[in-house]
Scaffold this active site. Structure first.
Site, PDB file in Angstrom:
ATOM      1  N   CYS A 114      11.958  -8.447 -24.032  1.00  0.00           N
ATOM      2  CA  CYS A 114      10.469  -7.810 -23.718  1.00  0.00           C
ATOM      3  C   CYS A 114      10.490  -6.565 -24.121  1.00  0.00           C
ATOM      4  O   CYS A 114       9.333  -5.802 -24.038  1.00  0.00           O
ATOM      5  CB  CYS A 114      10.363  -7.975 -22.431  1.00  0.00           C
ATOM      6  N   CYS A 159      18.199  -8.216 -18.401  1.00  0.00           N
ATOM      7  CA  CYS A 159      16.825  -7.290 -18.095  1.00  0.00           C
ATOM      8  C   CYS A 159      16.286  -7.801 -16.870  1.00  0.00           C
ATOM      9  O   CYS A 159      16.135  -9.171 -16.645  1.00  0.00           O
ATOM     10  CB  CYS A 159      15.656  -7.623 -19.123  1.00  0.00           C
ATOM     11  N   HIS A 171      20.972   6.220 -37.122  1.00  0.00           N
ATOM     12  CA  HIS A 171      21.675   5.070 -36.826  1.00  0.00           C
ATOM     13  C   HIS A 171      21.667   4.933 -35.257  1.00  0.00           C
ATOM     14  O   HIS A 171      22.665   4.290 -34.723  1.00  0.00           O
ATOM     15  CB  HIS A 171      23.445   5.266 -37.161  1.00  0.00           C
TER      16      HIS A 171
END
Length: 255
Positions: free
Chosen positions: A121, A142, A110
């Site tokens: 990305c 990010c 999991h």
């Protein structure tokens, strides 16, 4: 030839480390069903408030701060004795890694809270670094600079590597687990209710391959009838004892 033991762990191994289970009578989701939304992929992707709540909840959850218990350490001992070939886990608390089991034998069915990634990305992040900056950046995005976009930051949504509701299991995780379970000499289920699929299907996979099944869990499971050994005792005590007995037997066999 030493014995090959495949293991599946569930929430029951981590309750002694202070992490409440999710689905038991006192489970987090049993008492607060609305909190399943924390791990809902659609809500996470479409709503900034839901994302911020999810990150904050995970940071404050016992999952994040927990330390491995005696049962986790026992499985490290089993691996060091050369007897553990698979440690498949339904838990995403990263406690098997923290305890010292090798990433080569751990399969996080999991996912894991220990690492995170950018959904655009696919850049990898250490979740600890994100948690450390969560006050400054409550909705982590990010920062990787993309050469092909004029060195602009990617700005994709970052998510932990936990498998959220609506997501697929990690690629190849079940296949690897099924293969190693059917090749084992014994299959141990430790602290899993065996209710959540596909992980629960590892028990019948073992039985069909003629591999003896041990189920160690406080409550009953739907697969108790296929177990060759049932242990309804405190896992923090019973598992270290089982590991010590198994190692002693293996050493006696080799002499």
């Amino acid at each position: 030839m030493s014995k090959k033991i495949a293991v599946l762990t569930g929430a029951g191994i981590s309750t002694s480390a202070g992490i409440p289970d999710f689905r038991g009578p006192d489970g987090v989701w049993t008492k607060h069903p609305e909190q399943t939304k924390v791990y809902d992929i659609d809500a996470f992707l479409t709503n900034q408030k839901d994302r911020e709540y999810s990150w904050r909840w995970q940071k404050e959850s016992p999952v994040w701060n927990a330390q491995p218990g005696a049962a986790h350490k026992a499985l490290v001992k089993l691996e060091k004795a050369g007897l553990l070939t698979l440690l498949a886990t339904q838990n995403f608390d990263a406690l098997h890694e923290k305890a010292g089991n090798s990433p080569d034998i751990i399969v996080n069915l999991h996912g894991t809270i220990g690492t995170s990634h950018c959904m655009k990305c696919h850049a990898k992040y250490d979740t600890a670094d994100i948690m450390a900056r969560l006050d400054e950046e409550p909705d982590p995005h990010c920062h990787r600079r993309l050469k092909y976009q004029g060195d602009m930051p990617c700005n994709g949504i970052i998510k932990t590597d936990v498998v959220y509701f609506g997501e697929m299991l990690p690629d190849g995780a079940m296949e690897k687990s099924m293969r190693l379970v059917s090749q084992a000499d014994e299959f141990w289920v430790i602290g899993s209710t065996l209710e959540v699929f596909p992980a629960a299907s590892l028990a019948p996979v073992a039985a069909q391959a003629g591999v003896p099944v041990t189920i160690m869990n406080m409550g009953k499971t739907q697969y108790d009838n296929i177990a060759t050994r049932l242990i309804h005792e405190d896992i923090a005590v019973a598992l270290p004892k089982l590991v010590d007995e198994t190692i002693a037997e293996a050493q006696a066999d080799e002499q």
